[in-house]
Design a protein around this motif. Structure first.
Motif, PDB file in Angstrom:
ATOM      1  N   ASP A 101       0.904  -1.161   0.064  1.00 55.99           N
ATOM      2  CA  ASP A 101      -0.055  -0.094   0.149  1.00 55.99           C
ATOM      3  C   ASP A 101       0.879   1.191  -0.061  1.00 55.99           C
ATOM      4  O   ASP A 101       1.197   1.710   1.048  1.00 55.99           O
ATOM      5  CB  ASP A 101      -0.860   0.040   1.294  1.00 55.99           C
ATOM      6  N   PHE A 102       1.398   1.780  -1.237  1.00 52.94           N
ATOM      7  CA  PHE A 102       2.513   2.771  -1.361  1.00 52.94           C
ATOM      8  C   PHE A 102       1.984   4.029  -1.005  1.00 52.94           C
ATOM      9  O   PHE A 102       2.530   5.054  -0.511  1.00 52.94           O
ATOM     10  CB  PHE A 102       3.142   2.617  -2.607  1.00 52.94           C
ATOM     11  N   ARG A 103       0.599   4.358  -1.199  1.00 48.22           N
ATOM     12  CA  ARG A 103       0.076   5.524  -0.886  1.00 48.22           C
ATOM     13  C   ARG A 103       0.161   5.775   0.570  1.00 48.22           C
ATOM     14  O   ARG A 103       0.573   6.848   1.080  1.00 48.22           O
ATOM     15  CB  ARG A 103      -1.385   5.660  -1.398  1.00 48.22           C
ATOM     16  N   ALA A 104      -0.077   4.753   1.429  1.00 53.38           N
ATOM     17  CA  ALA A 104      -0.409   5.116   3.089  1.00 53.38           C
ATOM     18  C   ALA A 104       1.131   4.960   3.374  1.00 53.38           C
ATOM     19  O   ALA A 104       1.552   5.626   4.401  1.00 53.38           O
ATOM     20  CB  ALA A 104      -0.951   3.757   3.712  1.00 53.38           C
ATOM     21  N   ASN A 137      -2.634  -7.791  -6.089  1.00 56.21           N
ATOM     22  CA  ASN A 137      -3.662  -7.656  -7.287  1.00 56.21           C
ATOM     23  C   ASN A 137      -2.864  -7.008  -8.368  1.00 56.21           C
ATOM     24  O   ASN A 137      -3.441  -7.642  -9.724  1.00 56.21           O
ATOM     25  CB  ASN A 137      -4.783  -6.345  -7.109  1.00 56.21           C
ATOM     26  N   LEU A 138      -1.714  -6.545  -8.583  1.00 56.14           N
ATOM     27  CA  LEU A 138      -1.001  -6.326  -9.871  1.00 56.14           C
ATOM     28  C   LEU A 138      -0.783  -7.689 -10.506  1.00 56.14           C
ATOM     29  O   LEU A 138      -1.017  -7.880 -11.530  1.00 56.14           O
ATOM     30  CB  LEU A 138       0.316  -5.649  -9.441  1.00 56.14           C
ATOM     31  N   VAL A 139      -0.173  -8.642  -9.688  1.00 52.59           N
ATOM     32  CA  VAL A 139       0.187 -10.280 -10.066  1.00 52.59           C
ATOM     33  C   VAL A 139      -1.123 -10.848 -10.540  1.00 52.59           C
ATOM     34  O   VAL A 139      -1.052 -11.342 -11.660  1.00 52.59           O
ATOM     35  CB  VAL A 139       0.952 -10.733  -9.186  1.00 52.59           C
ATOM     36  N   LEU A 179      -9.852  -5.265 -11.612  1.00 55.25           N
ATOM     37  CA  LEU A 179      -8.533  -5.344 -10.414  1.00 55.25           C
ATOM     38  C   LEU A 179      -7.657  -4.202 -10.913  1.00 55.25           C
ATOM     39  O   LEU A 179      -7.335  -3.555  -9.977  1.00 55.25           O
ATOM     40  CB  LEU A 179      -8.104  -6.619 -10.545  1.00 55.25           C
ATOM     41  N   LEU A 180      -7.410  -4.147 -12.231  1.00 53.81           N
ATOM     42  CA  LEU A 180      -6.263  -3.247 -12.296  1.00 53.81           C
ATOM     43  C   LEU A 180      -6.704  -1.580 -12.717  1.00 53.81           C
ATOM     44  O   LEU A 180      -5.741  -0.748 -12.311  1.00 53.81           O
ATOM     45  CB  LEU A 180      -5.595  -3.695 -13.705  1.00 53.81           C
ATOM     46  N   ARG A 181      -7.818  -1.606 -12.784  1.00 56.21           N
ATOM     47  CA  ARG A 181      -8.536   0.057 -12.854  1.00 56.21           C
ATOM     48  C   ARG A 181      -8.299   0.502 -11.423  1.00 56.21           C
ATOM     49  O   ARG A 181      -7.991   1.608 -11.083  1.00 56.21           O
ATOM     50  CB  ARG A 181      -9.841  -0.058 -13.255  1.00 56.21           C
ATOM     51  N   ALA A 182      -8.863  -0.412 -10.459  1.00 55.51           N
ATOM     52  CA  ALA A 182      -8.789  -0.185  -8.986  1.00 55.51           C
ATOM     53  C   ALA A 182      -7.223  -0.057  -8.489  1.00 55.51           C
ATOM     54  O   ALA A 182      -7.005   1.028  -7.754  1.00 55.51           O
ATOM     55  CB  ALA A 182      -9.435  -0.901  -8.175  1.00 55.51           C
ATOM     56  N   GLU A 183      -6.297  -0.881  -9.174  1.00 55.21           N
ATOM     57  CA  GLU A 183      -5.031  -0.793  -8.639  1.00 55.21           C
ATOM     58  C   GLU A 183      -4.267   0.547  -9.125  1.00 55.21           C
ATOM     59  O   GLU A 183      -3.464   1.132  -8.665  1.00 55.21           O
ATOM     60  CB  GLU A 183      -4.292  -1.926  -9.288  1.00 55.21           C
ATOM     61  N   TRP A 184      -4.659   0.799 -10.347  1.00 55.31           N
ATOM     62  CA  TRP A 184      -4.361   2.457 -10.967  1.00 55.31           C
ATOM     63  C   TRP A 184      -4.657   3.648 -10.230  1.00 55.31           C
ATOM     64  O   TRP A 184      -3.808   4.484 -10.059  1.00 55.31           O
ATOM     65  CB  TRP A 184      -4.752   2.378 -12.496  1.00 55.31           C
ATOM     66  N   ARG A 186      -5.039   3.636  -7.083  1.00 55.98           N
ATOM     67  CA  ARG A 186      -4.032   3.552  -5.812  1.00 55.98           C
ATOM     68  C   ARG A 186      -2.705   3.843  -6.029  1.00 55.98           C
ATOM     69  O   ARG A 186      -1.841   4.486  -5.248  1.00 55.98           O
ATOM     70  CB  ARG A 186      -4.408   2.088  -5.062  1.00 55.98           C
ATOM     71  N   HIS A 187      -2.189   3.235  -7.217  1.00 55.25           N
ATOM     72  CA  HIS A 187      -0.684   3.143  -7.304  1.00 55.25           C
ATOM     73  C   HIS A 187      -0.622   3.200  -8.867  1.00 55.25           C
ATOM     74  O   HIS A 187      -0.276   2.517  -9.405  1.00 55.25           O
ATOM     75  CB  HIS A 187      -0.165   1.976  -7.027  1.00 55.25           C
ATOM     76  N   PRO A 188      -0.463   4.585  -9.342  1.00 53.59           N
ATOM     77  CA  PRO A 188      -0.296   4.859 -10.562  1.00 53.59           C
ATOM     78  C   PRO A 188       1.251   4.944 -11.037  1.00 53.59           C
ATOM     79  O   PRO A 188       1.640   5.731 -11.622  1.00 53.59           O
ATOM     80  CB  PRO A 188      -1.062   6.134 -10.919  1.00 53.59           C
ATOM     81  N   SER A 189       1.768   3.599 -11.328  1.00 56.87           N
ATOM     82  CA  SER A 189       3.033   3.313 -11.435  1.00 56.87           C
ATOM     83  C   SER A 189       3.152   3.036 -12.756  1.00 56.87           C
ATOM     84  O   SER A 189       2.126   2.538 -13.671  1.00 56.87           O
ATOM     85  CB  SER A 189       3.763   2.350 -10.678  1.00 56.87           C
ATOM     86  N   ALA A 190       4.256   2.693 -13.390  1.00 61.96           N
ATOM     87  CA  ALA A 190       4.510   2.280 -14.783  1.00 61.96           C
ATOM     88  C   ALA A 190       4.240   0.810 -14.855  1.00 61.96           C
ATOM     89  O   ALA A 190       3.574   0.426 -15.792  1.00 61.96           O
ATOM     90  CB  ALA A 190       5.977   2.260 -15.131  1.00 61.96           C
TER      91      ALA A 190
END
Length: 507
Positions: free
Chosen positions: A181-184, A378-380, A397-402, A404-408
């Motif tokens: 959880d990189f935002r936290a 969830n990325l994996v 899954l990945l829309r929600a992940e984006w 939270r964590h908009p990384s490459a």
């Protein structure tokens, strides 16, 4: 920090501290070592000996972030106990904060703080120390059940002292990073830095949080502050990771080489060698990456990330039987979804479809189990579903992940899931983000480049598609046992560009 973590085996000990940990005076706990202890309850407790107190004090300094600078004194400790902790703190200051702690020492500090808190439940700092120790134990032993316990302990400390509680802030940042959880992690890392700007041990956590969010400029600024406060193996390792993300692989390799030379313990050396192996792999240097991983295993036998990396390199070099054994051993040491995905795709490339499906199903089980402790894989899982399951599920899954964590990495996975769902006009936008070389980023990843080439081909952007497919193989000709051959086949099918240049290439 994206960082390889030791498994539940004891970490190799540094030579200066080879003394065994004295056994507790009370009866041994009949529960397995990997099972979390019950939450501390008020009760009469025993006191450990002075020698054990020194070990616990030194380790607690490490788990809460290196040098102890707390102003809160444990309220009911005797003068002798306070003197013991002062000597331990001085030793840590003299030697520098250790980057690794032996599991048996970690168990000692957990036992010590649990016992202390039964007698002194109002000790703010002890709750933060216990929570940080639970985080470390959960990561090292792959026991996500420690993470809810860690959160409860850390928030107990924070509730009692909501301002300036740097130990609790640091522990919550470490917990968030362990849960991906990189935002936290950014929130709590920035709070810890604001409370104690010269506490160098928080900066690696903050740098990893920025990297997980794709905020390369902030990672570079945090690195500059870190290097102004500290030097040593861990700092050079962080420098190498930031250089890697910035598209400077040669500088990254040089920094990692310096980190290996400065490593103080076998475990620290192994952690840096792992980074070197990953960098060599990303550059397409399979034989070099294999040497790094094998050196890491000599420094830390049984290290799961080195075993998985060794399997990756061996597969690229055509040593398939050895690669399969390495992956299986890695999964035995630590059943991470990423390892299972790589092994499943290796099986699939060999035509062993049933074995591949077994690994893919195992990933879903692993992700659910980790989620119970708040760990986000969830990325994996999204990558798995996009290629080997349900693309529509991957997209959700990945829309929600984006968000939270908009990384490459997330941009690449989301773009690919959109492509697999037939939505190429949206997919190309995310594929472009994943391969962009701006905003402080610029890391060249063969998988991302391949995905972009395939999406461009689907959009009939043949000149760009040919360029990116070829580039993916130049970056790493063995980036995937399934997709690297697919890239070669696609290039052959497209043939050479027509004479006269790239005019009208978009049809």
């Amino acid at each position: 920090m994206p960082e390889s973590k030791p498994d539940a085996q004891p970490v190799p000990e540094s030579k200066p501290d080879a003394r065994p940990v004295p056994k507790p005076e009370a009866r041994p706990d009949p529960r397995p070592a990997s099972q979390p202890r019950p939450w501390p309850q008020p009760a009469s407790t025993r006191r450990g000996g002075a020698k054990r107190g020194v070990i616990a004090s030194v380790v607690l300094c490490a788990v809460v972030g290196g040098v102890c600078t707390a102003t809160l004194r444990e309220p009911d400790e005797s003068p002798a106990a306070r003197a013991t902790e002062a000597r331990a703190t001085a030793a840590v200051k003299a030697a520098g904060a250790p980057t690794t702690v032996r599991l048996r020492d970690l168990a000692a500090v957990i036992t010590d703080r649990e016992a202390h808190l039964r007698a002194h439940p109002d000790d703010v700092r002890a709750w933060a120390v216990l929570g940080s120790a639970y985080v470390e134990r959960g990561e090292r032993a792959d026991e996500a059940t420690y993470f809810p316990m860690a959160e409860k302990a850390l928030r107990t400390s924070l509730k009692a002292k909501p301002k300036g509680n740097v130990e609790a802030f640091h522990g919550l940042a470490a917990l968030a990073e362990a849960r991906h959880d990189f935002r936290a992690a950014r929130k709590w890392g920035e709070a810890a830095v604001a409370a104690s700007p010269k506490r160098w041990t928080t900066y690696p956590l903050l740098i990893d949080a920025y990297r997980g969010l794709g905020d390369h400029s902030s990672a570079q600024r945090a690195l500059r502050k870190l290097t102004g406060l500290r030097s040593g193996a861990e700092v050079f390792a962080q420098t190498g990771l930031v250089y890697r993300d910035s598209g400077r692989p040669e500088d990254a390799a040089a920094a990692l080489s310096d980190a290996v030379a400065l490593a103080a313990t076998p475990a620290e050396e192994a952690a840096v060698l792992l980074r070197g192996g990953e960098l060599a792999w990303e550059r397409g240097e399979a034989a070099t990456s294999l040497r790094y991983y094998e050196a890491a295993l000599r420094a830390a036998p049984g290290e799961h990330a080195a075993l998985a990396g060794r399997g990756r390199a061996l597969a690229a070099l055509g040593r398939t039987s050895e690669a399969l054994r390495a992956y299986r051993t890695a999964l035995t040491k630590r059943p991470l979804p990423q390892y299972a995905l790589e092994l499943g795709e290796l099986y699939e490339s060999l035509g062993l479809d049933n074995a591949a499906r077994t690994q893919y199903n195992a990933i879903r089980v692993q992700v659910r189990k980790a989620a119970a402790g708040g760990i986000n894989h969830n990325l994996v899982l999204g990558r798995l579903e996009a290629d080997h399951g349900a693309p529509a599920s991957a997209l959700r899954l990945l829309r929600a992940e984006w968000e939270r964590h908009p990384s490459a990495q997330v941009a690449d996975a989301l773009g690919w899931a959109l492509h697999r769902s037939g939505r190429n006009d949206e997919a190309i936008s995310f594929a472009s983000k994943a391969t962009a070389e701006h905003d402080g980023g610029g890391m060249r990843v063969a998988l991302h480049t391949y995905h972009r080439g395939v999406i461009e081909r689907a959009l009939r952007q043949n000149y760009a598609a040919r360029s990116h497919l070829a580039k993916s193989l130049r970056i790493n000709p063995h980036f995937s046992p399934l997709l690297a051959p697919a890239a070669k086949k696609a290039l052959q099918a497209m043939g050479e560009p027509s004479a006269g240049g790239p005019q009208d290439v978009y049809g």
